[in-house]
Each structure stands twice: as C-alpha cells, then as structure tokens.
Design a protein around this motif. Sequence first.
Motif, short mmCIF file in Angstrom:
data_model
loop_
_atom_site.label_atom_id
_atom_site.label_comp_id
_atom_site.label_asym_id
_atom_site.label_seq_id
_atom_site.Cartn_x
_atom_site.Cartn_y
_atom_site.Cartn_z
N SER A 1 0.84 -1.20 0.00
CA SER A 1 0.00 0.00 0.00
C SER A 1 0.88 1.25 0.00
O SER A 1 1.86 1.34 0.74
N PRO A 2 0.52 2.24 -0.83
CA PRO A 2 1.31 3.47 -0.85
C PRO A 2 1.06 4.39 0.34
O PRO A 2 1.75 5.40 0.49
N GLY B 1 9.58 11.02 -2.52
CA GLY B 1 10.01 9.77 -3.12
C GLY B 1 8.87 8.79 -3.27
O GLY B 1 8.75 8.09 -4.28
N ARG B 2 8.01 8.73 -2.27
CA ARG B 2 6.85 7.83 -2.33
C ARG B 2 5.91 8.25 -3.46
O ARG B 2 5.36 7.41 -4.18
N ALA B 3 5.73 9.58 -3.63
CA ALA B 3 4.86 10.08 -4.69
C ALA B 3 5.44 9.76 -6.08
O ALA B 3 4.71 9.32 -6.98
N TRP B 4 6.75 9.96 -6.23
CA TRP B 4 7.40 9.64 -7.51
C TRP B 4 7.19 8.17 -7.85
O TRP B 4 6.86 7.81 -8.99
N GLY B 5 7.42 7.30 -6.87
CA GLY B 5 7.29 5.87 -7.13
C GLY B 5 5.87 5.50 -7.55
O GLY B 5 5.68 4.69 -8.46
N LEU B 6 4.89 6.10 -6.90
CA LEU B 6 3.50 5.78 -7.22
C LEU B 6 3.14 6.27 -8.62
O LEU B 6 2.43 5.58 -9.37
N ILE B 7 3.61 7.44 -8.99
CA ILE B 7 3.33 7.99 -10.33
C ILE B 7 3.86 7.05 -11.41
O ILE B 7 3.18 6.75 -12.40
N GLY C 1 1.70 13.66 -3.42
CA GLY C 1 2.27 13.65 -2.07
C GLY C 1 1.32 14.21 -1.03
O GLY C 1 1.22 13.69 0.08
N GLY C 2 0.60 15.28 -1.37
CA GLY C 2 -0.38 15.84 -0.44
C GLY C 2 -1.52 14.88 -0.14
O GLY C 2 -2.00 14.81 1.00
N THR C 3 -1.93 14.12 -1.15
CA THR C 3 -2.98 13.12 -0.95
C THR C 3 -2.48 11.98 -0.06
O THR C 3 -3.20 11.49 0.82
N LEU C 4 -1.23 11.57 -0.28
CA LEU C 4 -0.63 10.54 0.59
C LEU C 4 -0.48 11.06 2.02
O LEU C 4 -0.68 10.30 2.98
N LEU C 5 -0.14 12.32 2.18
CA LEU C 5 -0.05 12.93 3.50
C LEU C 5 -1.41 12.87 4.20
O LEU C 5 -1.50 12.49 5.38
N TYR C 6 -2.45 13.21 3.48
CA TYR C 6 -3.81 13.15 4.04
C TYR C 6 -4.18 11.74 4.46
O TYR C 6 -4.66 11.50 5.58
N ARG C 7 -3.91 10.76 3.57
CA ARG C 7 -4.28 9.38 3.90
C ARG C 7 -3.46 8.84 5.05
O ARG C 7 -3.95 8.06 5.87
N GLY C 8 -2.18 9.23 5.13
CA GLY C 8 -1.36 8.79 6.24
C GLY C 8 -1.83 9.36 7.57
O GLY C 8 -1.88 8.65 8.58
N LEU C 9 -2.20 10.64 7.58
CA LEU C 9 -2.71 11.27 8.80
C LEU C 9 -4.07 10.68 9.19
O LEU C 9 -4.36 10.51 10.38
N ARG C 10 -4.86 10.37 8.21
CA ARG C 10 -6.16 9.74 8.50
C ARG C 10 -5.96 8.33 9.06
O ARG C 10 -6.68 7.90 9.97
#
Length: 268
Positions: free
Chosen positions: A5-6, A27-33, A245-254
Amino acid sequence: MTHPSPVPTFSPQAGPADFFRGLSLLGRAWGLIFRSPRLLGMSALCALVTLVALGVLFGVLWIYAPQLLGGMWALPTVWYGRIAWYLVLVLLFVILLVVGANIVVPVVLAPLQDPLSEITEELCGDFTSPPFRLGALLRGLVTSVAHTLARVLFLLLGLALLFPLNLVPVAGSILWTVLGTLWTMFWLAGEHLAAPMTRHLYPFAEVRRVMGQRWLLCLGFGTGVYFLLWIPILNTFFLPVAVVGGTLLYRGLRAVGNVPPPPSALGK
C-alpha cells in the motif's frame, strides 16, 4: 506483481523525525506515479503545461526583478554595496519565482488536480472515484479554481504582512526573503493537504488544526516540494508530485487518527 500500500506510516504522535517523514513523501509520490499509467499520463500532460508556464515566468522575472529591487533600494556605487545588492537580487528572484510558480501553475492546472488526487486515493484503497457526470464535472472545475485562488490569496497575504521588513535596508530584505521562503514552504504543504480534504468536505478549520498538530511533518513535505522546483527537468513535475504527495499525507494522517473520517463519508 503486487505492490505494498502506498499509504505512508506515520507515528500517531508528533516528533523530531516528522520532518524527514514529510520529506520522504516526495520519493513515495514519484514511485506511485511511475507505477500507475493513469497517474503517469496525467502527470506528463501537467509537466508540459508547467514547462511552458515556468519558462514564461522565468523570463518575466529576469527582466523585471532588477527593476523591482531598484525601486526599493538603488544600486550602490561602492563595490561592497553592489555585492550586497546583487545578493539580495538573487534571493528576491528565487522567492518570486517560487511564489509565481505557485500562483500561475496551480491556477492553470486546477482542473487536473482533483482527478490526480482521486486516482491516488484509489491506489491507496478504500476509495472509489465518483461516476462521471457533466454537471458534477463543471461544478468541480469551478470549485477547484475558486479554492486554488483563495489559497493563493492566503499565500500572498502572508508575504504582504512580511513585506514591510524591506523598509529596513539590506538586512530587512534578506530577512523578508528568509521568512517568506519558510512561509512558502509551510503554505505548500497546506495547499496540497487542503486539496483532498476540501474534496471530502472537511472545513478549513480542520486543515489548520491538523497542520498545527503535525507542523513539522507538513514543513518537511513543503520543503521537499519547494526544492523540487530547483531541479532542472524534474521541476516540471512539481505539481503532480505535490498533489500525489499531499494526498498521501492526508491518507497517512487519516490512517493514524490525526484526521477524522471525512464528512463526505458520513453524509454531512
């Protein structure tokens, strides 16, 4: 081949390591893209538009930044004064380029930001993009542009409050540039965290609360996005990487409970 999971894993409590966790989101965002053809295709389109916009912005600032500084502080005649003047000019050019990039590019690409964020959430799991409806698409475009403009005004307001520092010769201009850069970095994180939260109907007060609670995490992410602008070629991808990256930040905080379930899921 399956991928993990990203969604990033954050500690529920804020700590010194938050800055580096925020920085690592790039880096996580680059990999997912590059693992998702849909994200990669949309990112390539964004990159093309961004390249043109940044080129025009660079040219405009190259011509007018010296005139702007000259209007506040005339070019000294002594050699050490000229060195200081050109140093301030470089700092001024840097911050104006970053601020300009975060005004022009997000407004031009506003219609693509929500689709990028939605695809990212789908890849994170526990989310399905809403079905296509023309009316919803048009409302989404208007809302996305309006919210982007509102957040840009918030950025400019912060810089305007710091601007009187320029009345102090030399030191004031340097201090304005340093504080303006830090403000821009923090704003970058808020800009791209607010985008998915706005899409899920969170009030802006909730965005402010989360940023205050995990400010070091947000600053690390914003710092990474800021410096991405200065890497040739890669800087054309700065907005797609920031959105993902901002979306991953949101999901991580959630995921760790720093952000409550979205009001949209509760039917509010």
